[in-house]
Structure formats: C-alpha cells, structure tokens
Design a protein around this motif. Structure first.
Motif, mmCIF file in Angstrom:
data_model
loop_
_atom_site.group_PDB
_atom_site.id
_atom_site.type_symbol
_atom_site.label_atom_id
_atom_site.label_comp_id
_atom_site.label_asym_id
_atom_site.label_seq_id
_atom_site.Cartn_x
_atom_site.Cartn_y
_atom_site.Cartn_z
ATOM 1 N N UNK A 1 5.119 3.821 -10.427
ATOM 2 C CA UNK A 1 4.487 4.106 -11.808
ATOM 3 C C UNK A 1 5.866 3.742 -12.836
ATOM 4 N N UNK A 2 5.366 3.325 -13.707
ATOM 5 C CA UNK A 2 6.329 3.032 -14.900
ATOM 6 C C UNK A 2 5.555 3.563 -16.301
ATOM 7 N N UNK A 3 5.956 4.419 -16.941
ATOM 8 C CA UNK A 3 4.874 4.945 -18.197
ATOM 9 C C UNK A 3 3.445 5.198 -17.590
ATOM 10 N N UNK A 4 2.505 4.508 -18.172
ATOM 11 C CA UNK A 4 1.152 4.640 -18.000
ATOM 12 C C UNK A 4 0.845 3.236 -17.183
ATOM 13 N N UNK A 5 1.667 2.558 -16.645
ATOM 14 C CA UNK A 5 1.240 1.330 -15.744
ATOM 15 C C UNK A 5 1.592 1.813 -14.157
ATOM 16 N N UNK A 6 0.594 1.478 -13.298
ATOM 17 C CA UNK A 6 0.618 2.116 -12.190
ATOM 18 C C UNK A 6 0.223 0.701 -11.322
ATOM 19 N N UNK A 7 1.141 0.373 -10.121
ATOM 20 C CA UNK A 7 0.725 -0.538 -9.085
ATOM 21 C C UNK A 7 0.601 0.057 -7.956
ATOM 22 N N UNK A 8 -0.440 -0.361 -7.027
ATOM 23 C CA UNK A 8 -0.390 0.135 -5.525
ATOM 24 C C UNK A 8 0.261 -0.865 -4.392
ATOM 25 N N UNK A 9 0.816 -0.643 -3.623
ATOM 26 C CA UNK A 9 1.412 -1.467 -2.622
ATOM 27 C C UNK A 9 0.851 -1.079 -1.368
ATOM 28 N N UNK A 10 -0.002 -2.086 -0.704
ATOM 29 C CA UNK A 10 -0.894 -1.900 0.449
ATOM 30 C C UNK A 10 -1.830 -0.603 0.205
ATOM 31 N N UNK A 11 -3.114 -0.715 0.979
ATOM 32 C CA UNK A 11 -4.142 0.410 0.945
ATOM 33 C C UNK A 11 -4.793 0.571 2.402
ATOM 34 N N UNK A 12 -3.714 1.193 3.058
ATOM 35 C CA UNK A 12 -4.063 1.374 4.414
ATOM 36 C C UNK A 12 -4.701 2.908 4.725
ATOM 37 N N UNK A 13 -4.907 3.375 5.795
ATOM 38 C CA UNK A 13 -5.090 4.833 6.039
ATOM 39 C C UNK A 13 -6.833 4.905 6.137
ATOM 40 N N UNK A 14 -7.025 6.056 5.929
ATOM 41 C CA UNK A 14 -8.347 6.318 5.849
ATOM 42 C C UNK A 14 -8.875 6.509 4.279
ATOM 43 N N UNK A 15 -10.424 6.042 3.949
ATOM 44 C CA UNK A 15 -10.784 6.507 2.741
ATOM 45 C C UNK A 15 -10.677 7.882 2.194
ATOM 46 N N UNK A 16 -11.120 8.898 2.993
ATOM 47 C CA UNK A 16 -10.904 10.108 2.659
ATOM 48 C C UNK A 16 -9.343 10.367 2.213
ATOM 49 N N UNK A 17 -8.251 10.075 3.102
ATOM 50 C CA UNK A 17 -7.068 10.481 2.959
ATOM 51 C C UNK A 17 -6.394 9.608 1.666
ATOM 52 N N UNK A 18 -6.801 8.402 1.628
ATOM 53 C CA UNK A 18 -6.129 7.647 0.388
ATOM 54 C C UNK A 18 -6.740 8.184 -0.774
ATOM 55 N N UNK A 19 -8.135 8.599 -0.822
ATOM 56 C CA UNK A 19 -8.569 9.170 -2.199
ATOM 57 C C UNK A 19 -7.865 10.586 -2.515
#
Length: 249
Positions: A18-36
């Motif tokens: 996160x930088x100010x209001x800008x947000x990046x995600x690096x990778x998207x592993x794990x379960x849908x429930x946990x990541x949500x």
C-alpha cells in the motif's frame, strides 16, 4: 509504503503493498475464505486493488486467481484466468500509479519461470524475493539498500534432512531451483541490507523443516559473522494464516 503479508508458506502466499490509496497484491494463494477474510482485516476489497503481481505458477501462489481475474495481472508465466494479463520478463520495469516495479529473475522449478519484485513509490523501496534456490549475483546491486524486504528463509538444512520427506523432495528443495535455506538467506541479506533498511520479513518458512526461532537465529548470526549490527531493523517471520505487517516506511 506499508506491507501486509497476508499469508506465507506452502499452503498459500499473498502480500498487500500500500502507498497512499494505491494498493497492489503480490500473489493470490491460500483458500478463498482465508484470503477474503485477510483482505477484510486490512480493510481492502478485491476491487480496491490496482493490479496483481504474480511471482510464478505454483498453486500456493495462484490458487485464487478467480477472485482477482477482473484486475490487471502481471506474470512471467501462463495463467488460466485473466483477460487482462500482461506478460513480464526479468529486467522489465513498468509504472502502476505511484509504483515503479522492476522484475527480478529468480531460480525456481516452476513452469514459465519465477520472479521477484523491487517496488518503489518515490519515497521508499520494497524488495520481494521468495521461492528461489539462490539469489543471482547480478541481481544483488538492484536488491541492495531497500527500506523493506520480504525475503525467503524456507528451511533449516539439518531439520529438513531429518524429516520423513522422500529424498527426491529434499534434493529438490536443496537444489539451485528449490528454496533458500536460513543460512543462505541470512548471508544474502547481510550483503544487501544497508542503513536505509527498516524492516525485514522472513517468508515462506517450512512448517516441517523450520521454525521462526531458527530463522531469526540464523538471520542474527549471519549479521554477527560479518560484524554488522542489525538492532535497528524490525525483523519478523511471516505466518501461514496470520497477517504480518510493517509500519509505514
């Protein structure tokens, strides 16, 4: 800038930058429930993200592509999901909002290759390096002097060899296309960390072949062997299902 490692380990990997209001995600592993749930904990919805940076195609890094398939995806490897996928290669750099992102080639046995990232928002710089058997010497200058590091410290060699894992798997992990062990991680970090560095998050720790205590001891020993003082650095170990965060830097 701020970093929230949402999850890290063999069951799932994802990191919010996160930088100010800008947000990046690096990778998207794990379960849908946990990541949500993890994104909710840091007050972020998938639609708040500018883009998703993918390191490589192993399932513990891309299992929730469907959650983010409507976002721009940046990847060096082929992905099943994502009409907005942008192909990137080691050495590339590109701009996303306030971020300048440089792609770093790594060494891991994943189809299509594996990369890390150097992310600069004009004020501070983050290095993200996981899933690599070694750190190429050619990349070390680029990786040096960052404000924060998310850096692999996967296993303790003796502990790995004492597990019941089959020998071929142990050899894979120990190989130049496997994972960084604690000592190699510490040695590399001791060479690239400078007085600018405020945060180090040791990542992708093995459940069976490592502990946070061993990883941290190796980190401190690596610095002591080079006569370096690491007392000013906030050092943490990322967890599999607990968010690990830095302060703003």
């Amino acid at each position: 800038m701020r970093v929230d490692v949402l999850c890290s380990g063999s069951k799932g990997n994802s990191c919010l930058v996160t930088s100010g209001s800008a947000r990046l995600l690096i990778d998207c592993g794990s379960t849908k429930r946990y990541l949500t749930q993890a994104l909710t904990q840091v007050d972020v919805k998938p639609e708040d993200l500018m883009a998703v940076l993918i390191t490589h195609s192993h399932s513990d890094h891309i299992s929730q592509l469907k959650m983010v398939q409507d976002l721009p995806l940046f990847s060096c490897c082929d992905l099943k999901e994502g009409q907005k996928k942008h192909r990137i290669m080691p050495g590339d750099w590109f701009i996303l909002g306030p971020f300048k992102i440089t792609v770093v080639g790594l060494s891991h046995d994943s189809p299509g290759g594996c990369v890390g990232y150097v992310i600069d928002d004009g004020i501070s710089r983050l290095v993200y390096v996981t899933d690599t058997g070694f750190v190429p010497n050619a990349a070390r200058e680029l990786l040096s002097g960052a404000d924060a590091y998310v850096f692999e410290s996967n296993h303790d060699v003796a502990t790995l060899m004492a597990t019941n894992r089959p020998m071929y798997l142990k050899q894979r992990i120990l190989s130049d296309s496997g994972h960084l062990n604690n000592e190699d991680s510490a040695q590399c970090l001791s060479q690239i960390v400078t007085g600018n560095t405020k945060h180090v998050i040791l990542a992708h720790l093995s459940d069976e072949a490592n502990t946070p205590e061993m990883a941290l001891d190796a980190f401190h020993d690596g610095f002591q062997k080079r006569g370096l003082n690491d007392s000013a650095i906030d050092v943490q170990c990322a967890k599999q299902k607990i968010i690990t965060s830095t302060k703003e830097f």
